[in-house]
Design an enzyme around this catalytic site. Structure first.
Site, PDB file in Angstrom:
ATOM      1  N   LYS A  16      -6.540  -9.460  10.177  1.00 31.65           N
ATOM      2  CA  LYS A  16      -5.446  -8.520   9.928  1.00 31.65           C
ATOM      3  C   LYS A  16      -4.597  -9.067   8.784  1.00 31.65           C
ATOM      4  O   LYS A  16      -4.041 -10.156   8.867  1.00 31.65           O
ATOM      5  CB  LYS A  16      -4.582  -8.337  11.175  1.00 31.65           C
ATOM      6  N   GLY A  40       9.104  -5.022  15.381  1.00 29.44           N
ATOM      7  CA  GLY A  40      10.029  -5.494  16.406  1.00 29.44           C
ATOM      8  C   GLY A  40      11.218  -4.604  16.675  1.00 29.44           C
ATOM      9  O   GLY A  40      12.084  -4.947  17.483  1.00 29.44           O
TER      10      GLY A  40
END
Length: 260
Positions: free
Chosen positions: A103, A164
């Site tokens: 990733k 987040g």
């Protein structure tokens, strides 16, 4: 009872049943992380190469709790702010564990953790030429997504909202446009806060969802992991079923003709 065909997805020649990818950060300990992975049903976990110990046997290792023989590890470049940093990090990951499915994320700044798309594109091109199969974190921009695909990305991972933040998918239109234009899997990465956000991503036609904070910072991470599994499955079923048309006016469920 109706039997439904197996619904799998494939990235870089590897086929998975679970459409939920979970992270390995912010948990109380590796044991809690492993329990959350089990509850989520995830078959892929993403690992910050620069933060999580996956190679030093002298310290607690994630691999002691989450078996890489059963769960696919997806090394990521969290904390990298240049293409060169990201490329170097993934080269080290491949040397340490032989991983080529990775990733890629190259951040633009620490405040928003938005991706630097110029550096991301450059890193993607280099990694693809070196034999990596990069799944790429990017802005929710259909043009940027297509450029990444042309550069060798094996999956496009647009953010739903800042990493987040837990804000949910802020721009459903652009995510849907990316899905419609892509020839590789599309997974929402970042911004999911609760189960309904995951369901929305799947209802938009995404191939999967990646999340970390939404599970790790829940009051009960194990229960939230289970909730996310059910939400992803439910959202996918809803997408495949095809939602009803929306209308401006009411349409009664029962016919009015013949009322006594």
């Amino acid at each position: 009872m109706t039997e439904f065909a197996a619904d799998t997805w494939t990235v870089a020649g590897r086929t998975f049943t679970s459409r939920l990818i979970v992270g390995t950060g912010k948990y109380k300990d590796f044991e809690q992380n492993a329990a959350a992975v089990a509850a989520s049903g995830a078959e892929i976990v993403t690992v910050a190469v620069r933060r999580v110990n996956i190679s030093d046997p002298k310290a607690p290792m994630l691999t002691d709790y989450i078996d890489p023989g059963k769960i696919t590890y997806l090394p990521n470049t969290a904390g990298c702010f240049t293409a060169d940093e990201a490329i170097r990090t993934l080269r080290l990951a491949r040397e340490a564990g032989g991983w080529d499915l990775v990733k890629l994320e190259v951040l633009g700044e620490a405040r928003t953790l938005y991706p630097d798309m110029r550096e991301t594109l450059r890193a993607c091109e280099v990694l693809a030429k070196e034999g990596f199969a990069p799944m790429v974190y990017c802005v929710d921009d259909p043009i940027a997504a297509k450029q990444l695909e042309e550069a060798g990305a094996v999956a496009i991972m647009p953010l739903g909202a800042p990493i987040g933040s837990g804000l949910g998918i802020q721009n459903r239109v652009t995510v849907r446009l990316i899905v419609e234009g892509a020839n590789v899997p599309v997974l929402v990465d970042a911004g999911v806060g609760t189960a309904s956000d995951a369901a929305v991503a799947m209802e938009l036609g995404c191939d999967g969802v990646l999340m970390n904070t939404a599970i790790a910072e829940a009051r009960d991470p194990i229960r939230m992991a289970r909730a996310m599994r059910l939400a992803v499955e439910g959202g996918r079923d809803a997408y495949l079923a095809g939602r009803m048309a929306t209308r401006k006016y009411a349409d009664p469920s029962s016919p009015l003709a013949g009322l006594i």
